[in-house]
Design a protein around this motif. Structure first.
Motif, PDB file in Angstrom:
ATOM      1  N   ALA A 148       0.656  -1.192  -0.091  1.00 11.24           N
ATOM      2  CA  ALA A 148       0.140   0.052  -0.076  1.00 11.24           C
ATOM      3  C   ALA A 148       1.001   1.125  -0.177  1.00 11.24           C
ATOM      4  O   ALA A 148       0.422   2.458  -0.306  1.00 11.24           O
ATOM      5  CB  ALA A 148      -0.859  -0.048   1.917  1.00 11.24           C
ATOM      6  N   LEU A 149       2.750   1.158  -0.320  1.00 10.28           N
ATOM      7  CA  LEU A 149       2.738   2.341   0.062  1.00 10.28           C
ATOM      8  C   LEU A 149       3.595   2.192  -1.138  1.00 10.28           C
ATOM      9  O   LEU A 149       4.788   1.381  -1.370  1.00 10.28           O
ATOM     10  CB  LEU A 149       3.795   2.469   1.090  1.00 10.28           C
ATOM     11  CG  LEU A 149       3.382   1.893   2.810  1.00 10.28           C
ATOM     12  CD1 LEU A 149       3.948   2.162   3.440  1.00 10.28           C
ATOM     13  CD2 LEU A 149       2.543   3.400   2.902  1.00 10.28           C
ATOM     14  N   THR A 166       2.561   7.126  -2.267  1.00 10.80           N
ATOM     15  CA  THR A 166       1.373   7.105  -2.452  1.00 10.80           C
ATOM     16  C   THR A 166       0.846   6.050  -1.617  1.00 10.80           C
ATOM     17  O   THR A 166       1.503   5.057  -2.126  1.00 10.80           O
ATOM     18  CB  THR A 166       1.274   6.686  -4.148  1.00 10.80           C
ATOM     19  OG1 THR A 166       0.795   7.902  -4.675  1.00 10.80           O
ATOM     20  CG2 THR A 166      -0.608   6.575  -4.034  1.00 10.80           C
ATOM     21  N   VAL A 167      -0.471   5.941  -1.000  1.00 10.96           N
ATOM     22  CA  VAL A 167      -0.814   5.557   0.584  1.00 10.96           C
ATOM     23  C   VAL A 167      -2.173   4.977   0.118  1.00 10.96           C
ATOM     24  O   VAL A 167      -2.702   5.760  -0.347  1.00 10.96           O
ATOM     25  CB  VAL A 167      -0.692   6.191   1.565  1.00 10.96           C
ATOM     26  CG1 VAL A 167      -1.264   4.639   2.254  1.00 10.96           C
ATOM     27  CG2 VAL A 167       0.536   6.181   2.546  1.00 10.96           C
ATOM     28  N   VAL A 168      -2.386   3.647  -0.773  1.00 10.08           N
ATOM     29  CA  VAL A 168      -3.577   2.857  -1.646  1.00 10.08           C
ATOM     30  C   VAL A 168      -4.310   2.578   0.002  1.00 10.08           C
ATOM     31  O   VAL A 168      -3.582   1.734   1.117  1.00 10.08           O
ATOM     32  CB  VAL A 168      -3.312   2.204  -1.952  1.00 10.08           C
ATOM     33  CG1 VAL A 168      -4.052   1.187  -2.433  1.00 10.08           C
ATOM     34  CG2 VAL A 168      -2.663   2.285  -2.932  1.00 10.08           C
ATOM     35  N   ASP A 173      -7.052   7.268  -2.479  1.00 14.26           N
ATOM     36  CA  ASP A 173      -5.658   7.065  -2.642  1.00 14.26           C
ATOM     37  C   ASP A 173      -4.936   8.492  -2.268  1.00 14.26           C
ATOM     38  O   ASP A 173      -5.443   9.560  -2.301  1.00 14.26           O
ATOM     39  CB  ASP A 173      -4.785   6.911  -4.217  1.00 14.26           C
ATOM     40  CG  ASP A 173      -4.276   5.570  -4.676  1.00 14.26           C
ATOM     41  OD1 ASP A 173      -5.136   4.889  -4.418  1.00 14.26           O
ATOM     42  OD2 ASP A 173      -4.923   5.677  -5.995  1.00 14.26           O
ATOM     43  N   TYR A 174      -3.833   8.360  -1.414  1.00 12.04           N
ATOM     44  CA  TYR A 174      -3.628   9.316  -0.232  1.00 12.04           C
ATOM     45  C   TYR A 174      -2.098   9.559  -0.685  1.00 12.04           C
ATOM     46  O   TYR A 174      -1.450   9.268  -1.187  1.00 12.04           O
ATOM     47  CB  TYR A 174      -3.317   9.615   1.101  1.00 12.04           C
ATOM     48  CG  TYR A 174      -5.025   9.111   1.441  1.00 12.04           C
ATOM     49  CD1 TYR A 174      -4.868  10.904   2.164  1.00 12.04           C
ATOM     50  CD2 TYR A 174      -6.148   8.987   1.096  1.00 12.04           C
ATOM     51  CE1 TYR A 174      -6.600  11.239   2.329  1.00 12.04           C
ATOM     52  CE2 TYR A 174      -7.160   9.268   1.789  1.00 12.04           C
ATOM     53  CZ  TYR A 174      -7.590  10.404   2.050  1.00 12.04           C
ATOM     54  OH  TYR A 174      -9.112  10.634   2.529  1.00 12.04           O
ATOM     55  N   LYS A 184      -2.962  14.444   1.307  1.00 12.53           N
ATOM     56  CA  LYS A 184      -3.671  15.130   1.110  1.00 12.53           C
ATOM     57  C   LYS A 184      -4.603  13.682  -0.081  1.00 12.53           C
ATOM     58  O   LYS A 184      -3.348  13.052  -0.677  1.00 12.53           O
ATOM     59  CB  LYS A 184      -3.734  16.022  -0.114  1.00 12.53           C
ATOM     60  CG  LYS A 184      -3.616  17.207   0.363  1.00 12.53           C
ATOM     61  CD  LYS A 184      -2.800  18.593  -0.244  1.00 12.53           C
ATOM     62  CE  LYS A 184      -2.307  19.762   0.318  1.00 12.53           C
ATOM     63  NZ  LYS A 184      -1.950  20.825  -1.184  1.00 12.53           N
ATOM     64  N   PRO A 185      -6.182  13.615  -0.471  1.00 15.54           N
ATOM     65  CA  PRO A 185      -6.072  12.562  -1.932  1.00 15.54           C
ATOM     66  C   PRO A 185      -5.337  12.938  -3.481  1.00 15.54           C
ATOM     67  O   PRO A 185      -5.189  14.306  -3.582  1.00 15.54           O
ATOM     68  CB  PRO A 185      -7.553  13.227  -2.174  1.00 15.54           C
ATOM     69  CG  PRO A 185      -7.767  13.212  -0.479  1.00 15.54           C
ATOM     70  CD  PRO A 185      -6.769  14.142  -0.392  1.00 15.54           C
TER      71      PRO A 185
END
Length: 221
Positions: A148-149, A166-168, A173-174, A184-185
């Motif tokens: 997720a990273l 990006t964090v899923v 996704d942020y 932020k998104p």
């Protein structure tokens, strides 16, 4: 008391009770419909993921990084996962983003190492990819799943090459960014998203929807 007065008051009370009940139902229905629509719109907006368009080339910076950090790259493919984003987890993302941004002084690779491109873990200075690598490692150390990273290549608001983490999540996704304190998104950053690591294998990179249109951008290092 007149014998009809009691019955009249009883009927009046019944009518008042019925009217109040109908008003309550109408107000409740209206509120529920409005809130439901708003919640649906919010959920759709927050849950919009980046669009993966196909296979991309691994950046040379990542390839060179893997030569000196083999343990970070020699991993088995894993099933994609989304982090359940709670208030506590969002706070954790925000804290790590701010902590790293405050601890590392931004300098170019040319200034620091005398080369055009070098990805590594920073000590007290580094460029955008170094911030991303450190944030990624800190989150994995804190128990966040590697899938997720994702290191992500973008064009920033000036059109320059840039990288974010990006964090899923299950809320979309942020982006963790050294050019912004707030997490932020991805679509709120204003950046053009080019490519990122695959969730399955960090050594495989994929093109993103934003990177297909602009001429030459998809091949950005």
């Amino acid at each position: 008391m007149h014998p009809g007065t009691g019955r009249g008051l009883q009927m009046l009370n019944m009518l008042k009770t019925k009217s109040i009940y109908i008003l309550f139902v109408l107000l409740s229905s209206g509120f529920t419909m409005t809130s439901g629509a708003q919640a649906q719109n919010l959920t759709v907006a927050m849950a919009t993921p980046m669009q993966v368009e196909g296979a991309g080339k691994s950046p040379m910076g990542w390839i060179d990084f893997c030569k000196s950090h083999a343990a970070d790259c020699d991993v088995k493919p894993a099933k994609p996962t989304k982090v359940r984003l709670t208030a506590a987890r969002l706070s954790e993302l925000d804290g790590i983003n701010r902590k790293v941004n405050a601890a590392i002084q931004p300098v170019t690779d040319q200034e620091l190492y005398g080369v055009e491109e070098k990805w590594t873990y920073p000590v007290d200075k580094g460029d955008c990819e170094d911030y991303v690598l450190l944030k990624r490692r800190m989150l994995m150390d804190a128990g966040w799943p590697r899938q997720a990273l994702l290191i992500t290549v973008v064009r920033d608001l000036k059109g320059d090459g840039h990288a974010v983490l990006t964090v899923v999540t299950d809320r979309g996704d942020y982006a963790l960014d050294n050019q912004a304190e707030d997490v932020k998104p991805w679509f709120d950053t204003g950046y053009t998203y080019i490519k990122r690591q695959s969730q399955v294998d960090p050594n495989v990179w994929v093109l993103l929807g934003d990177g297909i249109g602009p001429v030459g951008v998809a091949a950005a290092p």
